[in-house]
Design an enzyme around this catalytic site. Structure first.
Site, PDB file in Angstrom:
ATOM      1  N   PHE A  15     -12.182   2.886   2.555  1.00 15.89           N
ATOM      2  CA  PHE A  15     -12.012   1.513   2.086  1.00 15.89           C
ATOM      3  C   PHE A  15     -12.472   0.570   3.190  1.00 15.89           C
ATOM      4  O   PHE A  15     -12.858   1.007   4.279  1.00 15.89           O
ATOM      5  CB  PHE A  15     -10.540   1.260   1.737  1.00 15.89           C
ATOM      6  CG  PHE A  15      -9.659   1.177   2.962  1.00 15.89           C
ATOM      7  CD1 PHE A  15      -9.263   2.320   3.627  1.00 15.89           C
ATOM      8  CD2 PHE A  15      -9.255  -0.054   3.469  1.00 15.89           C
ATOM      9  CE1 PHE A  15      -8.470   2.247   4.769  1.00 15.89           C
ATOM     10  CE2 PHE A  15      -8.460  -0.137   4.614  1.00 15.89           C
ATOM     11  CZ  PHE A  15      -8.072   1.015   5.255  1.00 15.89           C
ATOM     12  N   ASP A  72     -14.968   1.053   6.318  1.00 18.47           N
ATOM     13  CA  ASP A  72     -15.265   2.477   6.532  1.00 18.47           C
ATOM     14  C   ASP A  72     -16.754   2.828   6.415  1.00 18.47           C
ATOM     15  O   ASP A  72     -17.261   3.612   7.222  1.00 18.47           O
ATOM     16  CB  ASP A  72     -14.458   3.349   5.557  1.00 18.47           C
ATOM     17  CG  ASP A  72     -13.017   3.543   6.008  1.00 18.47           C
ATOM     18  OD1 ASP A  72     -12.704   3.200   7.165  1.00 18.47           O
ATOM     19  OD2 ASP A  72     -12.203   4.040   5.213  1.00 18.47           O
ATOM     20  N   ASP A 117      -0.443  -4.275  10.827  1.00 14.80           N
ATOM     21  CA  ASP A 117      -1.657  -5.060  10.622  1.00 14.80           C
ATOM     22  C   ASP A 117      -2.796  -4.458  11.403  1.00 14.80           C
ATOM     23  O   ASP A 117      -2.595  -3.940  12.502  1.00 14.80           O
ATOM     24  CB  ASP A 117      -1.434  -6.513  11.056  1.00 14.80           C
ATOM     25  CG  ASP A 117      -0.935  -7.333   9.900  1.00 14.80           C
ATOM     26  OD1 ASP A 117      -1.751  -7.624   9.004  1.00 14.80           O
ATOM     27  OD2 ASP A 117       0.276  -7.611   9.854  1.00 14.80           O
ATOM     28  N   ASN A 169       0.834  -1.200   0.000  1.00 15.13           N
ATOM     29  CA  ASN A 169       0.000   0.000   0.000  1.00 15.13           C
ATOM     30  C   ASN A 169       0.879   1.265   0.000  1.00 15.13           C
ATOM     31  O   ASN A 169       1.567   1.556   0.975  1.00 15.13           O
ATOM     32  CB  ASN A 169      -0.870  -0.075   1.262  1.00 15.13           C
ATOM     33  CG  ASN A 169      -1.841   1.070   1.369  1.00 15.13           C
ATOM     34  OD1 ASN A 169      -1.524   2.205   1.034  1.00 15.13           O
ATOM     35  ND2 ASN A 169      -3.034   0.762   1.862  1.00 15.13           N
TER      36      ASN A 169
HETATM   37  P1  IMP Z   1      -4.673  -4.395   7.076  1.00 16.39           P
HETATM   38  O1  IMP Z   1      -4.000  -5.305   8.048  1.00 16.39           O
HETATM   39  O2  IMP Z   1      -4.296  -2.945   7.252  1.00 16.39           O
HETATM   40  O3  IMP Z   1      -4.585  -4.883   5.658  1.00 16.39           O
HETATM   41  O4  IMP Z   1      -6.233  -4.458   7.445  1.00 16.39           O
HETATM   42  C1  IMP Z   1      -6.945  -5.678   7.437  1.00 16.39           C
HETATM   43  C2  IMP Z   1      -8.410  -5.422   7.132  1.00 16.39           C
HETATM   44  O5  IMP Z   1      -8.967  -4.630   8.203  1.00 16.39           O
HETATM   45  C3  IMP Z   1      -8.652  -4.610   5.868  1.00 16.39           C
HETATM   46  O6  IMP Z   1      -8.852  -5.435   4.762  1.00 16.39           O
HETATM   47  C4  IMP Z   1      -9.945  -3.905   6.211  1.00 16.39           C
HETATM   48  O7  IMP Z   1     -10.977  -4.798   5.945  1.00 16.39           O
HETATM   49  C5  IMP Z   1      -9.889  -3.688   7.699  1.00 16.39           C
HETATM   50  N1  IMP Z   1      -9.416  -2.326   8.031  1.00 16.39           N
HETATM   51  C6  IMP Z   1      -8.237  -2.014   8.628  1.00 16.39           C
HETATM   52  N2  IMP Z   1      -8.122  -0.684   8.790  1.00 16.39           N
HETATM   53  C7  IMP Z   1      -9.262  -0.155   8.279  1.00 16.39           C
HETATM   54  C8  IMP Z   1      -9.724   1.182   8.166  1.00 16.39           C
HETATM   55  O8  IMP Z   1      -9.078   2.173   8.538  1.00 16.39           O
HETATM   56  N3  IMP Z   1     -10.936   1.335   7.583  1.00 16.39           N
HETATM   57  C9  IMP Z   1     -11.681   0.291   7.138  1.00 16.39           C
HETATM   58  N4  IMP Z   1     -11.303  -0.965   7.219  1.00 16.39           N
HETATM   59  C10 IMP Z   1     -10.085  -1.201   7.789  1.00 16.39           C
END
Ligand code: IMP
Length: 221
Positions: free
Chosen positions: A160, A163, A76, A11
């Site tokens: 995303f 949210d 994460d 990202n």
């Molecule tokens: P990651 O570990 O940052 O990839 O987050 C894992 C999952 O948590 C993502 O695919 C989202 O579904 C959810 N998620 C994490 N942070 C957010 C956020 O700030 N807004 C919305 N969904 C989130």
């Protein structure tokens, strides 16, 4: 000497945010991208364990591995719903891909009240984030939380993940979250993260809180 931090992320927004915080402290942040199949998303119980597993896997891909003077960072996050004992938690990505935001709303259909404060309490949830840094054979962890509640329906085109169904609690004058239904200096006025701007969301962000918590533990390079 500038030390390099390899940030395991696909990202570019997360990379920019980390560089913004770490460059002034004398760290060079470089993106570590592993192809599909090179990294396994572990089935474990906590975000710390997910981060630990990813660091162990990333160590196989940096120059000099365990002996490296470089560092590795992973981040994460997940959504933890109190009425569902923390579900979807570490399974957030999978649940988003399968039942999505509407599925989450349906799971909480029975938890409603005319009283907004009570409704927010019944549907309380938190985004949690862990930022982990491997340096000199040790792992430092930073934690960040954003408390709020699950909206009665999905709304908003911005953002995303979850949210569109997450409304953050208000913040006090110091930027700290307040209990549900308490008015604070900063408020999303009942709107979901999907209905406010990214800049506004930043003030509540579990991710920047986790990163700041990590930075507090970090010596200057
Ligand atoms: P990651 O570990 O940052 O990839 O987050 C894992 C999952 O948590 C993502 O695919 C989202 O579904 C959810 N998620 C994490 N942070 C957010 C956020 O700030 N807004 C919305 N969904 C989130």
């Amino acid at each position: 000497m500038t030390r390099t931090i390899w940030f395991l992320t696909g990202n570019s927004g997360k990379l920019r945010e980390a560089t913004h915080h770490l460059l002034p402290l004398g760290y060079e942040v470089r993106q570590l991208i592993l192809k599909e199949g090179e990294i396994i998303e572990p089935q474990v119980d906590t975000l710390e364990e997910v981060a630990q597993s990813k660091i162990a896997q990333a160590l196989l891909h940096i120059p000099d591995g365990q002996q490296s003077q470089d560092m590795i960072m992973v981040e994460d996050a997940g959504l933890f719903i109190d009425a569902l004992n923390g579900f979807p938690g570490v399974y957030s990505s999978y649940i988003l891909d399968t039942i999505g935001c509407n599925g989450i709303v349906r799971l909480l259909e029975h938890l409603q009240s005319e009283d907004t404060v009570q409704c927010a309490q019944l549907r309380s949830a938190q985004f949690q984030a862990v930022a982990a840094l491997w340096m000199d054979g040790q792992i430092l962890y930073g934690n960040g939380t954003c408390p709020g509640w699950i909206a009665l329906e999905s709304s908003g085109e911005d953002g995303f993940g979850f949210d569109p169904v997450f409304t953050p609690n208000d913040l006090d004058a110091f930027g700290e979250p307040l209990p549900p239904g308490t008015y604070g200096e900063k408020s999303a006025h009942g709107k979901t993260f999907g209905s406010i701007s990214i800049e506004e969301k930043q003030a509540y962000s579990h991710r920047s809180r986790a990163l700041n918590d990590l930075l507090r533990q970090l010596p200057s390079a």
